[in-house]
Design an enzyme around this catalytic site. Structure first.
Site, PDB file in Angstrom:
ATOM      1  N   ALA A  11       0.777  -1.340   0.020  1.00 15.00           N
ATOM      2  CA  ALA A  11      -0.007   0.008  -0.036  1.00 15.00           C
ATOM      3  C   ALA A  11       0.658   0.795  -0.186  1.00 15.00           C
ATOM      4  O   ALA A  11       0.477   2.383  -0.671  1.00 15.00           O
ATOM      5  CB  ALA A  11      -0.439   0.503   1.340  1.00 15.00           C
ATOM      6  N   ARG A  68     -10.641 -20.571   6.559  1.00 12.66           N
ATOM      7  CA  ARG A  68      -9.374 -20.830   8.051  1.00 12.66           C
ATOM      8  C   ARG A  68      -9.953 -20.476   9.384  1.00 12.66           C
ATOM      9  O   ARG A  68      -9.142 -21.355  10.165  1.00 12.66           O
ATOM     10  CB  ARG A  68      -8.474 -19.347   7.491  1.00 12.66           C
ATOM     11  N   GLU A 118      -3.284  -2.662   5.204  1.00 19.66           N
ATOM     12  CA  GLU A 118      -4.217  -3.789   6.571  1.00 19.66           C
ATOM     13  C   GLU A 118      -4.078  -2.313   7.479  1.00 19.66           C
ATOM     14  O   GLU A 118      -4.477  -3.141   8.634  1.00 19.66           O
ATOM     15  CB  GLU A 118      -2.837  -5.059   6.911  1.00 19.66           C
TER      16      GLU A 118
END
Lengths: 647, 249
Positions: A53, A339, A434
């Site tokens: 990012a 997950r 994130e």
């Protein structure tokens, strides 16, 4: 009991334009004010972090002509932890003609996030996904190709379409090098200045707007002030609050936490993803955990011995004495359940005493059947590098004996709250990748982190930040002598001096390990009210001990890695408390967040949409004052909420 | 197991350095080499001494931050292994282990085992990219790339930029690093337009940074944790020659 939090005003405006969802991004882009290229060079942007990012944003804003200053704690921007991502990057290209589309990627992401993400943002992410692949190919990212020379894709993370682009098991590395090279190209062009080995230690807010940062030169210890017209945080996630995670050991929350303390809301901190296929802990000395791509679950079968304490060599245990528990509990999805489901199932087996390996914290991932079916050569071709890595770390040959795996913290969906423009609750502070909370809800799908990081940096932020500049012209020139800047530097210096003068008896790492163990135990794969309250007591006591008994050697005016870690761990303490409060208040199970009080009759996660279909954004109110909950309610007009089921 | 470590200690760029011995006890063979250093540092901290500074981050062999010369070999005795992926089971109880930083005038020592590798970033700035500003890209499927070219590019692109090649080279050359980048970008159709000029610009910067010339000794590829092969330097040389020839005609 002291109240853990208070409730503040609801967040009403996310700046998402109205209208049909497929027209919103176009509308926002058209509505955003533009800046004449000649004026851009008068505007400056600080970007903290050089992962996917941060590097993509710095390169793109540099190309646009802004003055960009980029900062990272590593010795080169190329080392940011995006480099370690293995699996791939999703894009709704539909090159396979298998029914993929923007709408389907949007739908899968919202559903995968267990209906706790914002529709408008996720739709936009799906919309720009294709352009990311185009951009990366143009930069020379060597994606896997088929023999016809076309891009290869695979199906990943339990979705039914083949939309994941990859570069062997090193997709993150290749994408990051693409962004890094674009960034270095702008350094040569003179639009970007990169400051390596510099760590952000505070945000400077002037007249309510983000106007700069305080950084420490990690080689000399000098505290520097950098000012700009806007600040972008791209500093990654906070998995290392658990001490053991798959993150690089330097990853930390300091940039985001310091911004939170200056007024940026922190959203959904308890949404932390636990990845099921990691190499188990081998002893007390463990410093980090290594992930193995979950593609292994495509062919490996997961099992534990039926009998607790069965100490036989796994190869000697006959099928009848094995429990292939995922295949038994989830016949439709078997070993490929999402997950969170796979992780919790492994924990339950180990809690019941059936775990294998050191400390009984592991389950088998067995390739014997796949090897018999496909041949060793096929297994080597598909998973060779992962098998080698496993062999190197454990000294066990997975071609001969089953692998042992155990879940580990891997990614944090929570992060600083941002609106549709990726702007935080502090005007002029943008958060990408994130570090923000925006797109993954309560659970992230595989191959979506790389997509989001690059979407934010290449395509979204560069289209929204200009609107901020036009609407918020800087009226006064600011430099390091501004009272707010001086105040911030003084506060940073005082904090560093405190660390250096406590001169206690315990190392920084010993505190970090103990903190991590508490958060993992009570705010990890399963949470409940009693445990979380207990954890808050433990964390508070440990934090008090830290501030009176930590030992930080050396001085500030030198390269001092202990001092660096002390600051990061101090911030992890505060974040850990907020995570527990967030987990405590959310009395429902959703995605990665499993509250034992909220489950169905057969032990599956039970979401409570009537009470909790909102983003929990927390406001910092002071060191000894409970955080304030600000809700952003989530409305779904384009998907229908359903309970996830993988039976 | 117990080991004796002899470690290069140097306070800063300008200070004199020296080897200092430390004993570390009760090491598990399952510890990574860096975890063994963590144990030493806890020991030093408890005694009020300065811990040994060393670069590391991902601890899984991909970020390229770790950089130790162990017993005279960059990244230690195991082939295709970065320092962070080396395990203590490869050593024996009672061993004496020498640990030094990367040695190269182009990588000044910042403290103890930490060096400044910013010269690598400047080589990339000189031309280690394809000029493709964000937004102007054609559809990814518009250009076919033969699988063997894509694979070759990928093999070169796996370079982690750690600098072991420089530390191992008797000439202090960074040609393997530079050759890997030239091969990565030059193997792809997207990279053809700038191929020769890129190679020449990177080599000029390489020389300006003070890295030595390559005489194809091959120590670099022997220590490379990801196995970048020597022929990538030949590829680089070919591109540089083409650039020089084109400029003279």
């Amino acid at each position: 009991m002291v109240e853990l939090f208070t409730v503040g005003e609801t967040i009403r405006d996310t700046k998402a334009p109205g209208g049909p969802i497929q027209e919103q991004w176009e509308a926002r882009r058209f509505g955003a004010k533009l800046i004449n290229p000649a004026n851009r060079r008068k505007l400056s942007v600080i970007i903290v972090g050089t992962g996917l990012a941060g590097a993509s944003a710095a390169a793109t804003l540099g190309e646009a002509g802004y003055q960009v200053k980029s900062f990272c704690y590593q010795d080169s921007p190329r080392r940011a932890h995006s480099i370690a991502a293995q699996g791939g990057i999703n894009a709704a290209k539909d090159y396979r003609n298998d029914g993929d589309s923007i709408r389907r990627l949007f739908y899968d992401t919202v559903k995968g996030g267990d209906y706790r993400s914002r529709e408008s943002n996720v739709y936009r992410l799906a919309e720009v996904s294709s352009a990311i692949i185009d951009q990366c190919v143009a930069q020379g990212v060597p994606f896997a190709r088929d023999y016809g020379g076309l891009l290869d894709t695979r199906s990943f993370g339990g979705v039914q379409v083949s939309r994941t682009f990859y570069a062997r098991g090193q997709t993150g590395q290749q994408l990051l090098l693409g962004a890094y090279q674009a960034l270095e190209r702008q350094v040569a062009a003179g639009t970007v200045e990169v400051h390596t080995r510099h760590e952000m230690l505070d945000l400077i807010v002037i007249d309510g707007k983000a106007r700069g940062i305080v950084v420490r030169d990690m080689v000399t210890g000098a505290l520097e002030t950098h000012v700009a017209d806007a600040v972008v945080l791209a500093s990654g996630g906070y998995s290392n609050v658990y001490h053991l995670s798959t993150n690089a050991v330097g990853c930390n929350t300091t940039a985001t936490w310091r911004a939170h303390r200056k007024g940026a809301l922190f959203a959904n901190p308890c949404f932390t993803q636990i990845h099921p296929t990691c190499i188990p802990v081998s002893g007390e000395h463990q410093s980090k955990l290594t992930l193995m791509s979950e593609s292994l679950r495509n062919d490996g079968r997961i099992w534990v011995p039926k009998e607790a304490g069965d100490g036989r060599d796994p190869r000697e245990i006959p099928d009848g004495d094995r429990d292939y528990y995922l295949e038994r509990q989830y016949p439709a999805f078997g070993n490929l359940v999402p997950r969170d489901v796979a992780s919790r199932a492994a924990k339950n087996q180990c809690d019941a005493g059936r775990g294998v390996g050191p400390g009984g914290r592991g389950v088998y991932l067995d390739f014997a059947d796949a090897t018999a079916r496909l041949g060793r050569a096929a297994i080597e071709e598909k998973y060779g590098n992962l098998f080698d890595m496993y062999h190197k770390i454990t000294d066990e040959d997975p071609y001969q004996v089953p692998m042992r795996i155990y879940p580990a913290v891997h990614y944090t969906m929570g992060g600083l709250w941002v609106d549709y423009d990726l702007e935080s609750s502090i005007p002029g502070l943008f958060v990408v990748g994130e570090a923000n909370f925006s797109d993954h809800g309560a659970n992230r799908l595989g191959a979506s982190a790389l997509m989001q990081g690059l979407a934010d940096g290449y395509f979204i932020l560069p289209n929204t930040i200009n609107d901020y500049f036009v609407k918020n012209p800087s009226t006064e020139a600011i430099d390091a002598s501004h009272p707010e800047a001086v105040k911030a530097v003084d506060a940073v210096r005082a904090r560093i001096n405190t660390f250096l003068t406590i001169n206690g008896a315990r190392s920084v790492d010993s505190f970090h390990k103990e903190l991590g163990a508490i958060v993992w135990e009570y705010c990890g794969m399963e949470r409940n009210a009693e445990g979380l309250q207990h954890a808050l007591g433990l964390i508070g006591a440990l934090r008090d001990e830290f501030w009176t008994n930590v030992k930080v050697t050396g001085a500030n005016e030198e390269l001092n890695q202990t001092l660096e870690r002390a600051g990061r761990v101090a911030d992890f303490f505060e974040l850990a408390e907020l995570m527990c409060i967030d987990a405590f208040h959310r009395l429902e199970s959703c995605g990665s967040h499993f509250r034992t009080e909220s489950q169905t009759d057969d032990g599956e996660a039970l979401r409570v949409d009537d009470d909790f279909a909102y983003v929990a954004a927390w406001e910092f109110t002071g060191d000894n004052s409970p955080p304030k909950l600000r809700k952003e309610s989530l409305e779904y007009h384009n998907v229908k909420l359903t309970q996830r089921s993988y039976k | 197991m117990n080991v004796t470590l002899r470690i290069w200690r140097q306070h800063d760029r300008h200070a004199a350095g020296r080897m200092v011995s430390y004993g570390v006890e009760s090491i598990s063979p399952d510890m990574s080499f860096l975890e063994m250093l963590d144990v030493l540092n806890e020991q030093l901290t408890a005694a009020g001494d300065d811990p040994v500074a060393f670069d590391n981050d991902c601890r899984e062999g991909i970020c390229g931050m770790c950089s130790l010369v162990i017993n005279g070999i960059a990244h230690g005795p195991e082939e295709l292994t970065a320092s962070c992926q080396l395990y203590m089971r490869h050593f024996t109880d009672g061993d004496t282990i020498d640990i030094e930083p990367w040695r190269s005038p182009s990588f000044p020592i910042l403290r103890d085992l930490i060096v400044d590798r910013s010269a690598f970033d400047r080589i990339i700035q000189a031309g280690g990219y394809i000029s493709a500003p964000t937004g102007a890209a054609p559809d990814a499927a518009a250009m076919l790339v033969p699988k063997k070219d894509a694979d070759r590019a990928f093999d070169a692109a796996t370079c982690i930029g750690c600098g072991a090649c420089v530390a191992a080279c008797p000439n202090g050359s960074a040609m393997l690093f530079t050759g890997a980048k030239a091969t990565h970008l030059g193997a792809l159709p997207q990279g053809q337009l700038e191929r020769n000029s890129r190679a020449l610009a990177m080599v000029n910067q390489h020389d300006a940074e003070g890295f030595g010339g390559c005489t194809e000794i091959g120590e670099c590829t022997a220590v490379c944790p990801v196995g970048i092969p020597l022929d990538m330097i030949s590829r680089l040389n070919g591109d540089v020659l083409s650039a020089l020839r084109d400029n003279t005609t």
